[in-house]
Motif scaffolding. Structure first.
Motif, PDB file in Angstrom:
ATOM      1  N   PRO A  17       0.655  -0.929   0.491  1.00 14.06           N
ATOM      2  CA  PRO A  17       0.002   0.157   0.027  1.00 14.06           C
ATOM      3  C   PRO A  17       0.741   1.363   0.270  1.00 14.06           C
ATOM      4  CG  PRO A  17      -1.250  -1.368   1.602  1.00 14.06           C
ATOM      5  CD  PRO A  17      -0.072  -1.989   1.492  1.00 14.06           C
ATOM      6  N   ARG A  18       2.017   1.803   0.909  1.00 12.84           N
ATOM      7  CA  ARG A  18       2.782   2.493   0.576  1.00 12.84           C
ATOM      8  C   ARG A  18       3.774   2.770  -0.721  1.00 12.84           C
ATOM      9  NH1 ARG A  18       5.180   1.209   5.289  1.00 12.84           N
ATOM     10  NH2 ARG A  18       7.613   0.168   3.800  1.00 12.84           N
ATOM     11  N   SER A  19       4.001   1.434  -0.729  1.00 14.77           N
ATOM     12  CA  SER A  19       5.025   1.878  -2.525  1.00 14.77           C
ATOM     13  C   SER A  19       4.359   2.427  -3.173  1.00 14.77           C
ATOM     14  CB  SER A  19       6.383   0.542  -2.014  1.00 14.77           C
ATOM     15  OG  SER A  19       6.395   1.109  -1.170  1.00 14.77           O
ATOM     16  N   PHE A  20       2.873   1.280  -3.835  1.00  9.54           N
ATOM     17  CA  PHE A  20       2.451   0.944  -5.093  1.00  9.54           C
ATOM     18  C   PHE A  20       0.707   1.370  -4.797  1.00  9.54           C
ATOM     19  CE2 PHE A  20       6.176  -1.709  -4.272  1.00  9.54           C
ATOM     20  CZ  PHE A  20       6.209  -1.959  -6.150  1.00  9.54           C
ATOM     21  N   GLY A  21       0.332   2.186  -3.755  1.00  8.92           N
ATOM     22  CA  GLY A  21      -0.733   2.196  -3.427  1.00  8.92           C
ATOM     23  C   GLY A  21      -1.901   1.104  -3.975  1.00  8.92           C
ATOM     24  N   PHE A  22      -2.080   0.091  -3.979  1.00  9.53           N
ATOM     25  CA  PHE A  22      -3.253  -0.535  -4.099  1.00  9.53           C
ATOM     26  C   PHE A  22      -3.138  -1.296  -2.460  1.00  9.53           C
ATOM     27  CE2 PHE A  22      -0.519  -2.369  -7.448  1.00  9.53           C
ATOM     28  CZ  PHE A  22      -0.782  -1.918  -8.719  1.00  9.53           C
ATOM     29  N   GLU A  23      -5.013  -1.160  -2.077  1.00  8.05           N
ATOM     30  CA  GLU A  23      -5.683  -0.827  -1.119  1.00  8.05           C
ATOM     31  C   GLU A  23      -5.457  -2.567  -0.758  1.00  8.05           C
ATOM     32  OE1 GLU A  23      -7.005  -2.294   2.258  1.00  8.05           O
ATOM     33  OE2 GLU A  23      -7.074   0.582   1.534  1.00  8.05           O
ATOM     34  N   TRP A  24      -4.994  -3.134   0.354  1.00 12.39           N
ATOM     35  CA  TRP A  24      -4.223  -4.849   0.417  1.00 12.39           C
ATOM     36  C   TRP A  24      -5.741  -4.996   0.866  1.00 12.39           C
ATOM     37  CZ3 TRP A  24      -5.467  -7.871   4.230  1.00 12.39           C
ATOM     38  CH2 TRP A  24      -5.944  -7.605   6.182  1.00 12.39           C
ATOM     39  N   THR A  25      -6.615  -4.695   1.258  1.00 12.88           N
ATOM     40  CA  THR A  25      -8.211  -5.890   1.207  1.00 12.88           C
ATOM     41  C   THR A  25      -8.629  -6.049   0.323  1.00 12.88           C
ATOM     42  OG1 THR A  25      -9.181  -4.213   1.960  1.00 12.88           O
ATOM     43  CG2 THR A  25      -8.212  -4.399   3.874  1.00 12.88           C
ATOM     44  N   SER A  26      -8.615  -5.384  -0.834  1.00 13.24           N
ATOM     45  CA  SER A  26      -9.727  -6.037  -1.814  1.00 13.24           C
ATOM     46  C   SER A  26      -8.520  -5.913  -3.255  1.00 13.24           C
ATOM     47  CB  SER A  26     -10.409  -4.551  -2.424  1.00 13.24           C
ATOM     48  OG  SER A  26      -9.515  -2.916  -2.302  1.00 13.24           O
ATOM     49  N   SER A  27      -7.433  -5.496  -3.115  1.00 10.80           N
ATOM     50  CA  SER A  27      -6.689  -5.798  -4.176  1.00 10.80           C
ATOM     51  C   SER A  27      -5.601  -7.034  -4.191  1.00 10.80           C
ATOM     52  CB  SER A  27      -6.066  -4.166  -4.826  1.00 10.80           C
ATOM     53  OG  SER A  27      -6.796  -3.018  -5.172  1.00 10.80           O
ATOM     54  N   VAL A  28      -4.851  -6.873  -3.092  1.00  8.96           N
ATOM     55  CA  VAL A  28      -4.048  -8.022  -3.288  1.00  8.96           C
ATOM     56  C   VAL A  28      -4.185  -9.611  -2.576  1.00  8.96           C
ATOM     57  CG1 VAL A  28      -1.745  -8.903  -1.941  1.00  8.96           C
ATOM     58  CG2 VAL A  28      -2.156  -6.073  -1.934  1.00  8.96           C
ATOM     59  N   GLN A  29      -3.945  -9.852  -3.458  1.00 13.58           N
ATOM     60  CA  GLN A  29      -4.110 -11.575  -2.387  1.00 13.58           C
ATOM     61  C   GLN A  29      -2.880 -12.433  -2.839  1.00 13.58           C
ATOM     62  OE1 GLN A  29      -7.016 -13.232  -3.011  1.00 13.58           O
ATOM     63  NE2 GLN A  29      -6.429 -14.795  -1.618  1.00 13.58           N
ATOM     64  N   VAL A  30      -2.610 -13.075  -1.234  1.00 11.64           N
ATOM     65  CA  VAL A  30      -2.290 -14.130  -1.388  1.00 11.64           C
ATOM     66  C   VAL A  30      -2.301 -15.642  -1.459  1.00 11.64           C
ATOM     67  CG1 VAL A  30      -0.682 -14.954   0.553  1.00 11.64           C
ATOM     68  CG2 VAL A  30      -1.470 -12.972   0.726  1.00 11.64           C
ATOM     69  N   LEU A  31      -1.680 -16.025  -2.561  1.00 14.96           N
ATOM     70  CA  LEU A  31      -0.965 -17.649  -3.035  1.00 14.96           C
ATOM     71  C   LEU A  31      -0.001 -18.457  -2.249  1.00 14.96           C
ATOM     72  CD1 LEU A  31      -1.315 -17.042  -6.727  1.00 14.96           C
ATOM     73  CD2 LEU A  31      -3.515 -16.977  -5.498  1.00 14.96           C
ATOM     74  N   ALA A  32      -0.833 -19.215  -1.652  1.00 14.66           N
ATOM     75  CA  ALA A  32       0.681 -20.609  -0.947  1.00 14.66           C
ATOM     76  C   ALA A  32       0.210 -21.631  -1.410  1.00 14.66           C
ATOM     77  CB  ALA A  32      -0.263 -20.490   0.639  1.00 14.66           C
ATOM     78  N   PRO A  33       1.191 -22.644  -1.537  1.00 15.54           N
ATOM     79  CA  PRO A  33       0.958 -24.008  -2.002  1.00 15.54           C
ATOM     80  C   PRO A  33       0.591 -24.545  -1.506  1.00 15.54           C
ATOM     81  CG  PRO A  33       3.162 -22.757  -1.300  1.00 15.54           C
ATOM     82  CD  PRO A  33       2.762 -21.706  -1.215  1.00 15.54           C
ATOM     83  N   MET A  34       0.155 -24.573   0.100  1.00  7.32           N
ATOM     84  CA  MET A  34      -0.306 -25.764   1.097  1.00  7.32           C
ATOM     85  C   MET A  34      -1.122 -24.656   2.047  1.00  7.32           C
ATOM     86  SD  MET A  34       2.717 -28.519   1.090  1.00  7.32           S
ATOM     87  CE  MET A  34       1.427 -28.857   2.437  1.00  7.32           C
ATOM     88  N   TYR A  35      -1.889 -25.368   2.177  1.00 10.17           N
ATOM     89  CA  TYR A  35      -3.119 -24.848   4.017  1.00 10.17           C
ATOM     90  C   TYR A  35      -2.039 -24.992   4.799  1.00 10.17           C
ATOM     91  CZ  TYR A  35      -6.870 -25.806   0.866  1.00 10.17           C
ATOM     92  OH  TYR A  35      -8.037 -25.153   0.246  1.00 10.17           O
ATOM     93  N   LYS A  36      -1.305 -26.267   5.218  1.00 10.10           N
ATOM     94  CA  LYS A  36      -0.752 -26.339   6.464  1.00 10.10           C
ATOM     95  C   LYS A  36       0.745 -25.643   6.385  1.00 10.10           C
ATOM     96  CE  LYS A  36      -4.111 -28.824   7.824  1.00 10.10           C
ATOM     97  NZ  LYS A  36      -5.473 -27.852   8.398  1.00 10.10           N
TER      98      LYS A  36
END
Length: 592
Positions: free
Chosen positions: A404-423
């Motif tokens: 949000p600070r460096s690129f101006g994206f609102e993280w709750t709506s524009s950022v998606q975390v993608l992880a390989p696993m659940y655990k």
């Protein structure tokens, strides 16, 4: 008196279900499925519970069976173990299991060798009850075993593809002159491979367009659709998920739907309105994101394609396969029965863009290129963090502060975390807890078991629900919470979830890469730690990277990144589709 007797019977039934270890919610679900005869039916065969109620599997049924005195080597338990092994294989994406692997998996589950007469008897009884299907021609030197609906879907899909392939050369909808006119009016120029693909797709009854990001697949689809419409053709566009359909609409400027809505599922009849007797009313059908299409929905789709409808299939075989069983796109290509046009020249790569370039580098087995330190004009970054806990902390920092600070994206709506696993500390579950904590508290909360739901939470629906018209992978946000459940706002509707329906939802500030298929996000953040080594595969990393539109950030260890790039052999899915389509060309599928 009758009402007193009915109340007594309900109380007696619930007492029995509670006595075998089922909680109130599961007990109610069992009663809804089996009715007043539930106790009688379960005492006769408790293994019928496995797969009957969502959340009750073989282990629960097996425990209940032992409490009711069933023998460990009894025929009911053996049959249930064989079926559970097939269901587990389907959960892993396979449509079939070879005989040796089925016996080994069932034996491991049942705790002993079941080969020989015991195994053969279970197979015979299950086949007689139409609980499994046996094929003798697909594998070398052993039989293949299917769950019946997967066998029927695979056979039906193969028959439909053969039917559509028999009319490959059809009257062209447009030629060189029309394509030249379209290029002049649209202000773009296709390269020779793209021109060839457009013209061949317009003159084929069934064609497949493939290639990685930035090679012009969308441009070709737009061109094919525009030329087909100019020729008077009725065109329909569809993708497997709502998010993918929305992307297709945005890319083409035309309405697109999910495959389910295209086929018009009727919850009252449990069937699709469009089928072989009532084919889809269109002259050209374009299906995007074919890598996500599983064998069951592909079967229903293809049998609903009429004799006069041309079909263009679009997808990237290097992405992850469908969540549900099957390997449809790869099998179609491998069978050599569908004209396939693969694009390789990269066109979509803006100045300074590394997302597309690095996606192709990863696919080729090379490490990504990084921007210069301090360069905020790039779109691809790496933040080192060797230990899982430090990686998780840094993911939250990057998502909620740095981006949000460096690129101006609102993280709750524009950022998606993608992880390989659940655990694990950098898995989906733990990261969702951390990100929700970073979002802040809410006075509205609903708790069910170990999980709580709060207003403002981002959530994802995890199965196809035709009655609610919400499908696997649809994402929304919780609007309100009370004792009656949740109200969730999806892009095109608000849906109510009762407490016993919350198993269909998962938190979605972080999701698995598999669940991101068919979607794009402005910003994607990917944690990579060696702790996830079982899932660190090249096609998984490639799929995750290609989900980002404007910014991609990797967080983790260089070793984990290299492990993913080096692992070019993902767990092979086994199906018989390619073999059914072309028995003389592809090698028999290898039994898992």
């Amino acid at each position: 008196m009758e009402s007193v007797r009915a109340e007594y019977e309900r109380h007696k039934l619930n007492t029995f279900l509670r006595s075998v270890g089922l909680g109130p919610r599961m007990a109610n679900a069992v009663v809804r499925k089996l009715g007043a005869e539930a106790e009688t039916l379960l005492r006769a065969d408790p293994f019928r519970l496995a797969g009957l109620v969502r959340g009750i599997g073989f282990q629960t049924a097996d425990r209940i069976a032992r409490e009711l005195g069933f023998a460990l080597d009894g025929p009911e338990r053996t049959r249930a173990g064989v079926l559970h092994a097939l269901r587990e294989a389907a959960d892993d994406g396979h449509t079939l299991l070879g005989e040796r692997r089925l016996a080994a998996n069932a034996a491991e589950l049942l705790g002993g060798d079941i080969a020989g007469e015991r195994f053969e008897r279970a197979l015979t009884e299950l086949a007689a009850a139409d609980a499994l299907t046996i094929e003798s021609e697909l594998l070398e030197n052993e039989r293949a075993f299917y769950l019946p609906h997967l066998a029927a879907s695979e056979r039906g899909l193969a028959a439909s593809v053969k039917r559509l392939s028999q009319r490959n050369e059809v009257r062209p909808l447009a030629g060189e002159v029309e394509l030249d006119r379209l290029e002049r009016s649209s202000g773009f120029t296709l390269d020779p491979d793209q021109r060839h693909a457009v013209l061949r797709l317009l003159s084929s009854g069934l064609g497949l367009l493939t290639g990685g990001p930035g090679v012009g697949k969308t441009t070709i689809v737009r061109s094919v659709v525009a030329l087909a419409e100019a020729a008077g053709a009725r065109v329909r566009l569809a993708s497997p998920t709502g998010r993918a359909a929305k992307r297709l609409s945005e890319a083409t400027g035309r309405q697109a739907s999910t495959v389910h809505r295209l086929l018009h599922f009727d919850p009252q009849t449990g069937a699709f309105a469009h089928d072989a007797k009532n084919p889809l009313p269109c002259d050209l059908l374009v299906i995007d994101e074919m890598s996500m299409l599983d064998v069951v929905i592909a079967h229903h789709l293809f049998k609903a394609i009429g004799a006069g409808t041309r079909v263009v299939l679009v997808g990237d075989p290097d992405q992850l396969p469908s969540v549900a069983p099957g390997n449809v796109l790869v099998d179609l290509i491998r069978s050599h029965t569908v004209p396939t046009f693969r694009l390789t020249q990269i066109h979509r790569q803006g100045r300074g863009s590394l997302i597309v370039a690095n996606a192709h580098r990863i696919l080729a087995g090379h490490a990504p290129e990084w921007p210069e330190r301090g360069d905020l004009a790039s779109d691809f970054y790496f933040f080192p963090a060797e230990e899982p806990r430090r990686c998780a902390e840094r993911v939250v920092e990057v998502v909620t502060e740095r981006i949000p600070r460096s690129f101006g994206f609102e993280w709750t709506s524009s950022v998606q975390v993608l992880a390989p696993m659940y655990k694990g500390e950098c898995g989906v579950d733990a990261l969702n807890e951390r990100l929700r904590a970073a979002l802040g508290g809410s006075s509205e909360e609903f708790r069910l078991g170990p999980r709580s739901w709060r207003t403002g939470d981002r959530v994802i629906h995890t199965r196809n629900d035709y009655e609610k018209e919400v499908f696997n992978g649809d994402m929304g946000r919780i609007l309100s919470v009370d004792e009656e459940g949740l109200q969730v706002r999806f892009p095109d509707r608000t849906v109510h979830y009762a407490p016993d329906e919350l198993g269909d939802l998962q938190p979605a500030f972080a999701i698995t890469v598999h669940r991101s298929q068919g979607s794009e996000y402005d910003v994607v953040v990917i944690p990579l730690v060696a702790q996830h080594f079982l899932m660190l595969q090249r096609n998984l990393l490639y799929t995750a990277v290609t989900r980002a539109r404007k910014l991609l950030v990797l967080v983790g260890s260089e070793r984990a990144l290299q492990l993913a790039i080096d692992n070019a052999e993902p767990a092979a899915r086994v199906s018989g589709l390619a073999r059914r389509l072309n028995p003389g060309d592809p090698a028999p599928p290898k039994a898992p």
